[in-house]
Write an enzyme that holds these catalytic residues in place. Structure first.
Site, PDB file in Angstrom:
ATOM      1  N   ASN A  95      11.114  24.279 -29.894  1.00  0.00           N
ATOM      2  CA  ASN A  95      10.798  24.650 -31.344  1.00  0.00           C
ATOM      3  C   ASN A  95      11.647  25.506 -32.142  1.00  0.00           C
ATOM      4  O   ASN A  95      11.891  25.147 -33.186  1.00  0.00           O
ATOM      5  CB  ASN A  95       9.326  25.197 -31.479  1.00  0.00           C
ATOM      6  CG  ASN A  95       8.416  24.396 -31.097  1.00  0.00           C
ATOM      7  OD1 ASN A  95       8.518  23.372 -31.050  1.00  0.00           O
ATOM      8  ND2 ASN A  95       6.940  24.890 -30.868  1.00  0.00           N
ATOM      9  N   HIS A 175       0.840  37.094 -31.794  1.00  0.00           N
ATOM     10  CA  HIS A 175       0.077  35.761 -31.893  1.00  0.00           C
ATOM     11  C   HIS A 175       0.180  35.223 -30.649  1.00  0.00           C
ATOM     12  O   HIS A 175       0.920  34.204 -30.056  1.00  0.00           O
ATOM     13  CB  HIS A 175       0.073  34.878 -33.010  1.00  0.00           C
ATOM     14  CG  HIS A 175      -0.538  33.352 -32.929  1.00  0.00           C
ATOM     15  ND1 HIS A 175      -1.934  33.459 -33.186  1.00  0.00           N
ATOM     16  CD2 HIS A 175      -0.043  32.267 -32.631  1.00  0.00           C
ATOM     17  CE1 HIS A 175      -2.391  32.240 -32.786  1.00  0.00           C
ATOM     18  NE2 HIS A 175      -1.458  31.569 -32.780  1.00  0.00           N
TER      19      HIS A 175
HETATM   20  N1  LIG Z   1       0.498  29.764 -35.857  1.00  0.00           N
HETATM   21  C1  LIG Z   1      -0.711  29.270 -35.263  1.00  0.00           C
HETATM   22  O1  LIG Z   1      -1.654  29.838 -35.247  1.00  0.00           O
HETATM   23  C2  LIG Z   1      -0.655  27.866 -34.857  1.00  0.00           C
HETATM   24  C3  LIG Z   1      -1.937  27.012 -34.764  1.00  0.00           C
HETATM   25  C4  LIG Z   1      -2.045  25.901 -34.057  1.00  0.00           C
HETATM   26  C5  LIG Z   1      -0.695  25.111 -33.532  1.00  0.00           C
HETATM   27  N2  LIG Z   1       0.420  25.927 -34.047  1.00  0.00           N
HETATM   28  C6  LIG Z   1       1.680  25.271 -33.508  1.00  0.00           C
HETATM   29  O2  LIG Z   1       1.834  24.342 -34.512  1.00  0.00           O
HETATM   30  C7  LIG Z   1       2.844  23.580 -34.019  1.00  0.00           C
HETATM   31  C8  LIG Z   1       2.279  22.057 -34.195  1.00  0.00           C
HETATM   32  O3  LIG Z   1       1.215  21.786 -33.638  1.00  0.00           O
HETATM   33  P1  LIG Z   1       0.348  20.484 -33.661  1.00  0.00           P
HETATM   34  O4  LIG Z   1      -0.826  20.446 -33.096  1.00  0.00           O
HETATM   35  O5  LIG Z   1       0.299  20.005 -35.275  1.00  0.00           O
HETATM   36  O6  LIG Z   1       1.391  19.459 -33.132  1.00  0.00           O
HETATM   37  P2  LIG Z   1       1.588  17.825 -33.187  1.00  0.00           P
HETATM   38  O7  LIG Z   1       2.370  17.220 -32.215  1.00  0.00           O
HETATM   39  O8  LIG Z   1       0.452  17.182 -33.469  1.00  0.00           O
HETATM   40  O9  LIG Z   1       2.510  17.709 -34.682  1.00  0.00           O
HETATM   41  C9  LIG Z   1       3.757  18.296 -34.769  1.00  0.00           C
HETATM   42  C10 LIG Z   1       4.632  17.200 -35.654  1.00  0.00           C
HETATM   43  O10 LIG Z   1       5.945  17.841 -35.951  1.00  0.00           O
HETATM   44  C11 LIG Z   1       6.878  16.849 -35.878  1.00  0.00           C
HETATM   45  N3  LIG Z   1       8.080  17.151 -35.638  1.00  0.00           N
HETATM   46  C12 LIG Z   1       8.767  17.464 -34.832  1.00  0.00           C
HETATM   47  N4  LIG Z   1      10.118  17.569 -34.951  1.00  0.00           N
HETATM   48  C13 LIG Z   1      10.261  17.582 -36.312  1.00  0.00           C
HETATM   49  C14 LIG Z   1      11.225  17.691 -37.545  1.00  0.00           C
HETATM   50  N5  LIG Z   1      12.418  18.191 -36.936  1.00  0.00           N
HETATM   51  N6  LIG Z   1      11.034  17.333 -38.546  1.00  0.00           N
HETATM   52  C15 LIG Z   1       9.706  17.080 -38.954  1.00  0.00           C
HETATM   53  N7  LIG Z   1       8.856  16.785 -38.246  1.00  0.00           N
HETATM   54  C16 LIG Z   1       8.834  17.391 -36.973  1.00  0.00           C
HETATM   55  C17 LIG Z   1       6.190  15.627 -34.935  1.00  0.00           C
HETATM   56  O11 LIG Z   1       6.535  14.469 -35.173  1.00  0.00           O
HETATM   57  C18 LIG Z   1       4.711  15.911 -34.965  1.00  0.00           C
HETATM   58  O12 LIG Z   1       4.262  14.946 -35.711  1.00  0.00           O
HETATM   59  C19 LIG Z   1       3.126  23.772 -32.530  1.00  0.00           C
HETATM   60  O13 LIG Z   1       4.164  24.443 -32.214  1.00  0.00           O
HETATM   61  C20 LIG Z   1       1.786  24.342 -32.349  1.00  0.00           C
HETATM   62  O14 LIG Z   1       1.878  25.568 -31.044  1.00  0.00           O
HETATM   63  C21 LIG Z   1       0.239  27.119 -34.543  1.00  0.00           C
HETATM   64  O1  LIG Z   2      -2.981  28.092 -28.816  1.00  0.00           O
HETATM   65  C1  LIG Z   2      -1.953  27.569 -29.414  1.00  0.00           C
HETATM   66  O2  LIG Z   2      -1.061  27.068 -28.608  1.00  0.00           O
HETATM   67  C2  LIG Z   2      -2.067  26.841 -30.739  1.00  0.00           C
HETATM   68  C3  LIG Z   2      -2.272  28.105 -31.630  1.00  0.00           C
HETATM   69  O3  LIG Z   2      -1.455  29.081 -31.636  1.00  0.00           O
HETATM   70  C4  LIG Z   2      -3.716  28.628 -31.705  1.00  0.00           C
HETATM   71  O4  LIG Z   2      -3.873  29.844 -31.669  1.00  0.00           O
HETATM   72  O5  LIG Z   2      -4.517  27.683 -31.842  1.00  0.00           O
END
Ligand SMILES: NC(=O)c1ccc[n+]([C@@H]2O[C@H](COP(=O)([O-])OP(=O)(O)OC[C@H]3O[C@@H](n4cnc5c(N)ncnc54)[C@H](O)[C@@H]3O)[C@@H](O)[C@H]2O)c1
Ligand SMILES: O=C(O)C[C@H](O)C(=O)O
Length: 311
Positions: A95, A175
């Site tokens: 990432n 987090h």
């Molecule tokens: N901070 C938080 O509270 C929190 C909560 C949930 C998820 N997340 C994080 O968010 C991220 C996404 O989670 P998700 O469930 O949506 O994943 P996901 O796989 O459903 O979606 C991620 C998307 O990013 C796209 N992508 C990858 N590289 C890219 C680039 N260079 N440019 C544009 N798009 C790109 C992929 O094609 C995909 O569609 C993960 O890293 C996850 O851990 C964080």
């Molecule tokens: O748990 C995860 O990896 C995704 C996100 O940070 C969450 O808290 O749901």
């Protein structure tokens, strides 16, 4: 007001859905690298409008950042989510490069945007975005605390057997499964400390369930959660775009607050039109201070892994 969401996956698309359904922004651009994916998600969301009655224009685009120009807020959700058994920290290798490239691209077209970082490990990705772009600290906000605090309120409401809307509480710190700090001492049920209703053991369980809230869902779903994360991002974006000045736990650059510096971590923040408008440096007791320092050590260790990508 225009919002760009990079990453049209589970979290990005849910965020776009909530923003449009609630009319938070007039325009949402979803951008992804997967050919046609963002276009499909945007079309699906727009086909809700006749039956749910919103006016936000949602569009999707594959890779063309020129279509994101003039965004007031850019949300970065691009990257990979964890699988059952993984920690968020294990995602850094993939990432970090994605987030850095995306942050640089969006800013070429929206230099005045406030950037909300969601990709994990979120505190480290927020720090990376800050270092890589050189933007002032008030423009880079990591979303994690809004979600963790929502989960905390959920588990408190279950333990109290009372409506979640009557419960208040906040999670600060990193987090991460072991770095979050649910502030049980300060949580309340309609203004009354929850310690009046729950035993120390019950509160410990609420805190433990909150900390592994994301891991629990990842185990159940096979990938990480998206409904509450997407709604939490939308809540944060609403406070920025509509200058609500809500107090939200966000990951921001600390410069002495909570005894820390040169690190992004979750602390209570006032969020408005200028992004981060104030950090509330509240009094913590000795136990909470020790937890915050330990959490900071873990986040700092993770940040050290950014050397290669920042070089
Ligand atoms: N901070 C938080 O509270 C929190 C909560 C949930 C998820 N997340 C994080 O968010 C991220 C996404 O989670 P998700 O469930 O949506 O994943 P996901 O796989 O459903 O979606 C991620 C998307 O990013 C796209 N992508 C990858 N590289 C890219 C680039 N260079 N440019 C544009 N798009 C790109 C992929 O094609 C995909 O569609 C993960 O890293 C996850 O851990 C964080
Ligand atoms: O748990 C995860 O990896 C995704 C996100 O940070 C969450 O808290 O749901």
């Amino acid at each position: 007001m225009k919002v760009t969401i990079v990453g049209a996956g589970n979290v990005g698309a849910t965020c776009a859905d909530v923003i449009s359904y609630r009319g938070i922004a007039s325009e949402v651009v979803l951008l992804d690298i997967k050919e046609g994916f963002a276009e499909g998600k945007a079309m699906d969301i727009m086909q809700c409008a006749p039956n749910t009655g919103f006016n936000t224009q949602v569009s999707g685009i594959t890779g063309d950042y020129s279509k994101t120009a003039g965004s007031s807020v850019v949300v970065i959700t691009s990257g990979v989510p964890r699988k059952p058994g993984m920690t968020r920290e294990e995602l850094i290798g993939i990432n970090a490069g994605i987030v850095k490239g995306v942050a640089e691209n969006v800013l070429k077209h929206s230099p005045d945007a406030i950037v909300v970082v969601v990709s994990n490990p979120m505190d480290t990705m927020t720090y990376l975005t800050l270092k890589a772009t050189g933007l002032p600290k008030h423009k880079i906000i990591g979303m994690g605390g809004a979600l963790d605090s929502a989960r905390f309120k959920y588990f408190l409401s279950k333990a109290l057997n009372k409506p979640a809307g009557d419960v208040d509480g906040m999670v600060i710190g990193g987090h991460g499964d072991t770095t979050m700090i649910p502030l049980t001492r300060l949580a309340s049920y309609n203004g009354i400390p929850v310690t009046e209703f729950l035993s120390a053991e019950e509160l410990e369980k609420v805190a433990a369930d909150t900390m592994v809230g994301g891991a629990t869902l990842t185990g159940l779903l096979g990938t990480s959660a998206w409904y509450a994360p997407g709604a939490s991002v939308a809540y944060l974006v609403d406070s920025i775009l509509n200058d609500q000045k809500k107090m939200i736990a966000c990951s921001v650059l600390l410069e002495g607050e909570y005894g820390q510096g040169d690190i992004c971590m979750g602390v209570p923040c006032i969020i408005g039109a200028n992004g981060l408008e104030e950090i509330l440096d509240i009094h913590l007791n000795e136990e909470e201070k020790a937890k915050f320092a330990k959490s900071a050590d873990a986040v700092r260790n993770m940040n050290a892994d950014l050397k290669a990508v920042l070089a």
